[in-house]
Design an enzyme around this catalytic site. Structure first.
Site, PDB file in Angstrom:
ATOM      1  N   ARG A   1      17.907  54.770  41.058  1.00 48.82           N
ATOM      2  CA  ARG A   1      17.201  54.936  39.773  1.00 48.82           C
ATOM      3  C   ARG A   1      15.816  55.561  39.933  1.00 48.82           C
ATOM      4  NH1 ARG A   1      15.165  48.930  37.606  1.00 48.82           N
ATOM      5  NH2 ARG A   1      14.359  48.191  39.591  1.00 48.82           N
TER       6      ARG A   1
ATOM      7  N   HIS B   1      22.992  49.828  34.130  1.00 45.94           N
ATOM      8  CA  HIS B   1      22.186  48.699  33.620  1.00 45.94           C
ATOM      9  C   HIS B   1      21.740  48.998  32.179  1.00 45.94           C
ATOM     10  CE1 HIS B   1      18.777  45.962  33.369  1.00 45.94           C
ATOM     11  NE2 HIS B   1      18.767  45.671  34.649  1.00 45.94           N
TER      12      HIS B   1
ATOM     13  N   ARG C   1      11.790  51.541  32.116  1.00 41.35           N
ATOM     14  CA  ARG C   1      12.237  50.262  31.538  1.00 41.35           C
ATOM     15  C   ARG C   1      13.017  50.513  30.244  1.00 41.35           C
ATOM     16  NH1 ARG C   1      13.070  45.867  33.821  1.00 41.35           N
ATOM     17  NH2 ARG C   1      10.964  45.700  34.689  1.00 41.35           N
TER      18      ARG C   1
ATOM     19  N   ASP D   1      20.405  35.303  32.511  1.00 46.25           N
ATOM     20  CA  ASP D   1      20.589  36.259  33.604  1.00 46.25           C
ATOM     21  C   ASP D   1      21.887  35.867  34.323  1.00 46.25           C
ATOM     22  OD1 ASP D   1      20.328  38.091  35.617  1.00 46.25           O
ATOM     23  OD2 ASP D   1      18.293  37.520  36.191  1.00 46.25           O
TER      24      ASP D   1
ATOM     25  N   GLU E   1      25.452  44.993  31.436  1.00 47.73           N
ATOM     26  CA  GLU E   1      25.481  45.956  32.533  1.00 47.73           C
ATOM     27  C   GLU E   1      26.876  46.021  33.144  1.00 47.73           C
ATOM     28  OE1 GLU E   1      22.243  44.741  35.137  1.00 47.73           O
ATOM     29  OE2 GLU E   1      21.276  43.803  33.427  1.00 47.73           O
TER      30      GLU E   1
HETATM   31  C1  BG6 Z   1      18.891  42.468  35.710  1.00 48.41           C
HETATM   32  C2  BG6 Z   1      18.837  41.341  36.692  1.00 48.41           C
HETATM   33  O1  BG6 Z   1      20.028  43.216  35.973  1.00 48.41           O
HETATM   34  O2  BG6 Z   1      17.757  43.296  35.861  1.00 48.41           O
HETATM   35  C3  BG6 Z   1      17.551  40.553  36.461  1.00 48.41           C
HETATM   36  O3  BG6 Z   1      19.970  40.515  36.540  1.00 48.41           O
HETATM   37  C4  BG6 Z   1      16.367  41.492  36.561  1.00 48.41           C
HETATM   38  O4  BG6 Z   1      17.458  39.521  37.433  1.00 48.41           O
HETATM   39  C5  BG6 Z   1      16.554  42.644  35.588  1.00 48.41           C
HETATM   40  O5  BG6 Z   1      15.186  40.773  36.248  1.00 48.41           O
HETATM   41  C6  BG6 Z   1      15.431  43.675  35.622  1.00 48.41           C
HETATM   42  O6  BG6 Z   1      15.248  44.138  36.908  1.00 48.41           O
HETATM   43  P1  BG6 Z   1      14.093  45.183  37.198  1.00 48.41           P
HETATM   44  O7  BG6 Z   1      14.102  45.403  38.695  1.00 48.41           O
HETATM   45  O8  BG6 Z   1      14.391  46.423  36.437  1.00 48.41           O
HETATM   46  O9  BG6 Z   1      12.813  44.522  36.726  1.00 48.41           O
END
Ligand code: BG6
Length: 291
Positions: free
Chosen positions: A101, A161, A75, A206, A265
Site C-alpha cells: 500500500r 481493506h 486512510r 476488530d 476487508e
Molecule cells: C484493520 C486491522 O484491518 O486495519 C486493525 O484489523 C487495524 O487492527 C486497522 O487497526 C488499521 O490499520 P492501519 O495500519 O491502517 O492503521
C-alpha cells in the site's frame, strides 16, 4: 507528477480518465463516466473514491485527516495489504499491513470496457509479481493477483481493506455469509463460533471471520441503501471499526469519523494465508455495487 518517473498522462482517456498531481506530489487518476465517478492514487494502486451516478453518497470512505505523502498509507478507500496483514509477525519495525500500500506501482494499461473504465497496475517485488485490475462502472470491480516468481513455495497474507462510507454507525448492519463464519476477536485474541446473526457495531470491533463469505450486504437504514460485496478467492473477511478511543489515537483519522465508516476487508489472512508453488498465480477479486 510521477509514475515511477514517467508521466501517467499517456493513460488518459479523454473526459473519462484524467490525471492530476495531488499537492503531495502523488499522481491521482480521476474517472468520470456516464455511470460513476472514481479516483485512485498510483502509489499503492489505491482506489480512494467510487460513487455511482444514482447514489447521493460516496460508497468509499476517505478520512478528512488522511495524510497523502509519498511512502505513507492513505486512510480510507481500498488500501492493499500485502504480503502480511497487521503487524509483521516477527519484525515490528516493518510497515503494518505490508509494503504494497505504500509502494510505487506502475500503470500498465487503461481502457474502456463497455461503458466502464478499466485500469491495470503492476508491481514487482521479489519473489512476487503483483497485478491489480480495477473497473469503474455501474459497479466497482477489483482483481488482485499474486504470482510466485521464485523457485520455491511462497506464502503471504493479503487484504483489500475496503473502507465504506455510512450514514451512521448505529444505522448499519452486516448481513450475508458472515453469519455462518467463526471469527477471531483481534482485541482479545478469543475465538468465537458463528453467531448466525447480523453484525452491528456498539464498541471497537476488530474481527477476522474465517471461511468463504462471497456474499455480504452492508445494510444502511439511514441512507436506505444496501451495498453488496461479492468476492472470489477470499477466505478471510476482516470487520473493523476503531470506535472512540482508537479514533483519537490515530493521527490520520478524525475523532468522530468512526461514526461514518466501517471496514469490510476481503482477503486471506492468518490460518487462511495463501501458499503458491513456483510460477503459480493466486487471485482474489471483489465486486461492489449498491441498490
Ligand atoms: C484493520 C486491522 O484491518 O486495519 C486493525 O484489523 C487495524 O487492527 C486497522 O487497526 C488499521 O490499520 P492501519 O495500519 O491502517 O492503521
Amino acid at each position: 507528477m510521477t509514475n515511477d518517473g514517467q508521466s501517467a498522462h499517456r493513460f488518459s482517456i479523454g473526459e473519462n480518465l484524467r490525471f492530476r498531481e495531488h499537492p503531495s506530489g502523488l499522481t491521482v487518476g480521476q474517472v468520470a463516466t456516464e455511470h460513476c465517478v472514481g479516483e485512485f492514487f498510483v502509489q499503492g494502486a489505491h482506489v480512494t473514491r467510487y460513487q455511482p451516478k444514482y447514489e447521493s453518497h460516496p460508497i468509499l470512505f476517505l478520512s478528512e485527516e488522511s495524510q497523502f505523502e509519498p511512502g505513507k498509507p492513505i486512510r480510507g478507500g481500498i488500501p492493499i495489504c500485502f504480503p502480511w496483514f497487521s503487524a509483521h509477525p516477527s519484525d515490528p519495525s516493518l510497515p503494518a499491513h505490508g509494503w504494497a500500500r505504500i509502494s510505487s506501482w506502475e500503470l500498465v494499461s487503461s481502457q474502456r470496457v463497455e461503458d466502464d473504465i478499466q485500469i491495470e497496475f503492476q508491481f514487482f517485488h521479489e519473489p512476487f509479481e503483483l497485478g491489480y485490475i480495477v473497473r469503474f462502472g455501474k459497479m466497482f470491480r477489483a482483481g488482485f493477483s499474486v504470482t510466485n516468481t521464485s523457485a520455491k513455495l511462497q506464502s503471504f497474507e493479503l487484504a483489500l481493506h475496503t473502507y465504506f462510507q455510512i450514514s451512521d454507525i448505529a444505522s448499519v448492519r452486516i448481513e450475508g455469509d458472515l453469519r455462518s463464519c467463526p471469527f477471531l476477536d483481534q482485541l482479545t485474541a478469543n475465538e468465537f463460533q458463528p453467531e448466525y446473526k447480523a453484525i452491528t457495531f456498539e464498541k471497537e470491533t476488530d474481527r477476522i471471520y474465517e471461511g468463504k463469505a462471497s456474499e455480504i450486504r452492508l445494510i444502511d437504514s439511514g441512507w436506505k441503501r444496501t451495498i453488496h460485496i461479492n468476492s472470489e478467492g477470499s477466505e478471510s473477511t476482516i470487520v473493523w471499526n476503531p470506535w472512540i478511543e482508537k479514533s483519537k489515537r490515530m493521527k490520520d483519522f478524525g475523532d468522530e469519523e468512526y461514526l461514518k465508516m466501517c471496514c469490510i476487508e476481503t482477503g486471506n489472512v492468518r490460518r487462511r494465508a495463501v501458499a503458491i508453488a513456483p510460477g503459480e498465480t493466486h487471485t482474489t477479486s471483489l465486486k461492489i455495487r449498491s441498490y
